[in-house]
Scaffold this active site. Sequence first.
Site, PDB file in Angstrom:
ATOM      1  N   LYS A  47       0.846  -1.205   0.000  1.00  0.00           N
ATOM      2  CA  LYS A  47       0.000   0.000   0.000  1.00  0.00           C
ATOM      3  C   LYS A  47       0.879   1.251   0.000  1.00  0.00           C
ATOM      4  O   LYS A  47       0.604   2.227  -0.696  1.00  0.00           O
ATOM      5  CB  LYS A  47      -0.948  -0.021   1.213  1.00  0.00           C
ATOM      6  CG  LYS A  47      -2.082  -1.028   1.047  1.00  0.00           C
ATOM      7  CD  LYS A  47      -2.812  -1.367   2.329  1.00  0.00           C
ATOM      8  CE  LYS A  47      -3.777  -2.536   2.050  1.00  0.00           C
ATOM      9  NZ  LYS A  47      -4.441  -3.045   3.249  1.00  0.00           N
ATOM     10  N   GLN A  91      -5.267  -2.008   9.389  1.00  0.00           N
ATOM     11  CA  GLN A  91      -5.014  -3.303   8.779  1.00  0.00           C
ATOM     12  C   GLN A  91      -5.569  -4.423   9.667  1.00  0.00           C
ATOM     13  O   GLN A  91      -5.337  -4.447  10.874  1.00  0.00           O
ATOM     14  CB  GLN A  91      -3.491  -3.481   8.576  1.00  0.00           C
ATOM     15  CG  GLN A  91      -3.097  -4.715   7.786  1.00  0.00           C
ATOM     16  CD  GLN A  91      -3.546  -4.687   6.330  1.00  0.00           C
ATOM     17  OE1 GLN A  91      -3.660  -3.625   5.710  1.00  0.00           O
ATOM     18  NE2 GLN A  91      -3.815  -5.850   5.776  1.00  0.00           N
ATOM     19  N   ASP A 114     -11.506   1.713   3.418  1.00  0.00           N
ATOM     20  CA  ASP A 114     -11.756   0.269   3.332  1.00  0.00           C
ATOM     21  C   ASP A 114     -13.228  -0.033   3.061  1.00  0.00           C
ATOM     22  O   ASP A 114     -13.572  -1.147   2.668  1.00  0.00           O
ATOM     23  CB  ASP A 114     -11.389  -0.397   4.666  1.00  0.00           C
ATOM     24  CG  ASP A 114     -10.045  -1.103   4.638  1.00  0.00           C
ATOM     25  OD1 ASP A 114      -9.676  -1.609   3.572  1.00  0.00           O
ATOM     26  OD2 ASP A 114      -9.389  -1.136   5.692  1.00  0.00           O
TER      27      ASP A 114
HETATM   28  N1  GUN Z   1      -6.452  -7.452   5.728  1.00  0.00           N
HETATM   29  C1  GUN Z   1      -6.520  -8.186   4.597  1.00  0.00           C
HETATM   30  N2  GUN Z   1      -7.123  -7.469   3.609  1.00  0.00           N
HETATM   31  C2  GUN Z   1      -7.442  -6.265   4.145  1.00  0.00           C
HETATM   32  C3  GUN Z   1      -8.064  -5.096   3.628  1.00  0.00           C
HETATM   33  O1  GUN Z   1      -8.473  -5.016   2.459  1.00  0.00           O
HETATM   34  N3  GUN Z   1      -8.199  -4.061   4.487  1.00  0.00           N
HETATM   35  C4  GUN Z   1      -7.781  -4.138   5.778  1.00  0.00           C
HETATM   36  N4  GUN Z   1      -7.961  -3.069   6.553  1.00  0.00           N
HETATM   37  N5  GUN Z   1      -7.203  -5.206   6.291  1.00  0.00           N
HETATM   38  C5  GUN Z   1      -7.029  -6.270   5.481  1.00  0.00           C
END
Ligand code: GUN
Length: 281
Positions: A47, A91, A114
Amino acid sequence: MILAAKDLALSIKDEVKKNVAENNLKLTLAVILVGEDNASKIYVRNKKIACEYIGIKSLIYELPESISQNELLEIVFELNERSDVTGILVQLPLPKHIDEAFIMENINPLKDVDGFHPENVGKLTLGSPKLVPCTAIGIIKLLEHFKINIDGENCVVVGRSNDVGKPVASLMLAKNATVTICHSHTKNLAQITKTADILISAVGKAKFINCDMIKENSTLIDVGMNRIDGKLCGDIDFDSCISKAKNITPVPGGVGLMTIAMLMQNCIIANALQKFRNVGK
Ligand code: GUN
């Protein structure tokens, strides 16, 4: 056809990059990582790399596993208030002592890149989506890019998670698919998956779907990110299914690339929503 996402994901990121540059947008994505989960660390790094490519500032918070729920909440509140922070991403998974749903509820829904806040989930379910979970919207973009018909098709989603299974089912329904959601308690799973024109698997079990579970000439979307002996593989047994299916997404190089591209796009959407509402200004 192998539905490789590399070119599409890059073109979406380039579009976002152009939008940021041409409109001189000052965007900041705050990413909170709690603990030492290796997969999460890789996701967060990816990211950060995408933000750098596009020209979005990233603020990475690496917090100890031992952080309390209240301490984490304080950081979220602070980021909610900061006018320079466009998006907030916590996350997942979080350590067991922290209530994930409670943390998600306390993110400003206009900064919820998200799409996990109840307000954004509700809007998606009611058919007026604003910020939509990145993997789910990425799957729709991928299907549309490859001109795969959704309208009237039988879509089976395996997995009922809040981050993928439920939102992708809502989006497929909004695109007029007939949607069935299967999960760990589903009886006769193979009987149902075999009816799918479009099968979306998001269960997190390596090679869970084999050729005896799919319909001939179907489209298979693999959301799985599993490891066998350190090697990344999806939920769908690619080698077993490739000759029977019409289309299949690879792992890596498929849905995962779309997730990051759509996260970047959600930063633009969040910025626009905040401007409209004058958040923190
Ligand atoms: N953990 C695995 N995929 C994601 C996601 O798309 N967003 C978040 N916040 N955590 C994750």
